[in-house]
Design an enzyme around this catalytic site. Structure first.
Site, PDB file in Angstrom:
ATOM      1  N   HIS A  52       1.304   5.714  15.756  1.00 32.94           N
ATOM      2  CA  HIS A  52       1.853   6.215  14.499  1.00 32.94           C
ATOM      3  C   HIS A  52       1.805   7.746  14.549  1.00 32.94           C
ATOM      4  O   HIS A  52       1.007   8.324  15.288  1.00 32.94           O
ATOM      5  CB  HIS A  52       1.029   5.710  13.308  1.00 32.94           C
ATOM      6  CG  HIS A  52       1.278   4.268  12.971  1.00 32.94           C
ATOM      7  ND1 HIS A  52       0.750   3.653  11.852  1.00 32.94           N
ATOM      8  CD2 HIS A  52       2.016   3.325  13.614  1.00 32.94           C
ATOM      9  CE1 HIS A  52       1.159   2.392  11.822  1.00 32.94           C
ATOM     10  NE2 HIS A  52       1.913   2.161  12.872  1.00 32.94           N
ATOM     11  N   GLU A  54       0.581   9.998  12.663  1.00 31.54           N
ATOM     12  CA  GLU A  54      -0.721  10.622  12.381  1.00 31.54           C
ATOM     13  C   GLU A  54      -1.637  10.554  13.599  1.00 31.54           C
ATOM     14  O   GLU A  54      -2.282  11.536  13.968  1.00 31.54           O
ATOM     15  CB  GLU A  54      -1.425   9.909  11.222  1.00 31.54           C
ATOM     16  CG  GLU A  54      -0.667   9.903   9.916  1.00 31.54           C
ATOM     17  CD  GLU A  54       0.169   8.645   9.725  1.00 31.54           C
ATOM     18  OE1 GLU A  54       0.890   8.254  10.664  1.00 31.54           O
ATOM     19  OE2 GLU A  54       0.107   8.058   8.631  1.00 31.54           O
ATOM     20  N   CYS A  82      -1.191   4.435   6.689  1.00 34.96           N
ATOM     21  CA  CYS A  82      -1.635   3.039   6.676  1.00 34.96           C
ATOM     22  C   CYS A  82      -3.157   3.009   6.834  1.00 34.96           C
ATOM     23  O   CYS A  82      -3.797   4.042   7.055  1.00 34.96           O
ATOM     24  CB  CYS A  82      -0.954   2.263   7.797  1.00 34.96           C
ATOM     25  SG  CYS A  82      -1.550   2.681   9.449  1.00 34.96           S
TER      26      CYS A  82
END
Ligand SMILES: [Zn+2]
Length: 149
Positions: A52, A54, A82
């Site tokens: 992801h 991040e 998330c």
């Protein structure tokens, strides 16, 4: 909350990710006013479901600084992280988290498990939501609309 140059860069990363066929989310790590790393989602490119935006940006920042944690750094991301990313942000000791759009279906910060509010969370960043949320949500909506057409 309005935007700033770091969230603008995160939006650029989100758009670039969408152009590569990735879910259009972008993240930027900033330390002392300097961009240390920026990335979009790379799960398809790397065949890595943990890539992801991040986590990709945190990995790059740690590598750039040659350290395991990012104490004092801030993370800008276009969508509410998330649960997996919320945990990684905590483990990396990020100081402040700025996110754009809320993600009631998949978020883990102000939605879902609310990771930072749990007693098992040992470091919670300061959280600022809503920065550039309209633009961030627009990029996602455009991407998923394109998929359906
Ligand atoms: Zn995530």
């Amino acid at each position: 909350m309005k935007t700033n140059q770091f969230m603008e860069l995160a939006l650029e990363e989100a758009r670039a990710a969408g152009a590569r066929g990735e879910v259009p989310i972008g993240a930027v790590v900033v330390l002392d006013g300097i961009v240390i790393a920026s990335s979009g989602n790379r799960t398809r490119e790397l065949n890595d479901i943990t890539a992801h935006a991040e986590i990709a940006a945190i990995r790059m920042a740690c590598e750039a600084l040659g350290q395991e944690r990012l104490t004092g750094a801030d993370l800008y991301v276009t969508l509410e992280p998330c649960t997996m990313c919320a945990a990684a942000i905590s483990f990396a000791r990020i100081r402040r988290l700025y996110y754009g759009a809320e993600d009631p279906k998949g978020g883990g910060v102000d939605s879902g498990v609310r990771f930072y509010a749990q007693p098992t969370c040992h470091h919670a960043p300061e959280v600022y939501s809503g920065m550039s949320e309209v633009q961030a949500a627009e990029i996602l909506r455009g991407f998923f609309q394109g998929k359906r057409d």
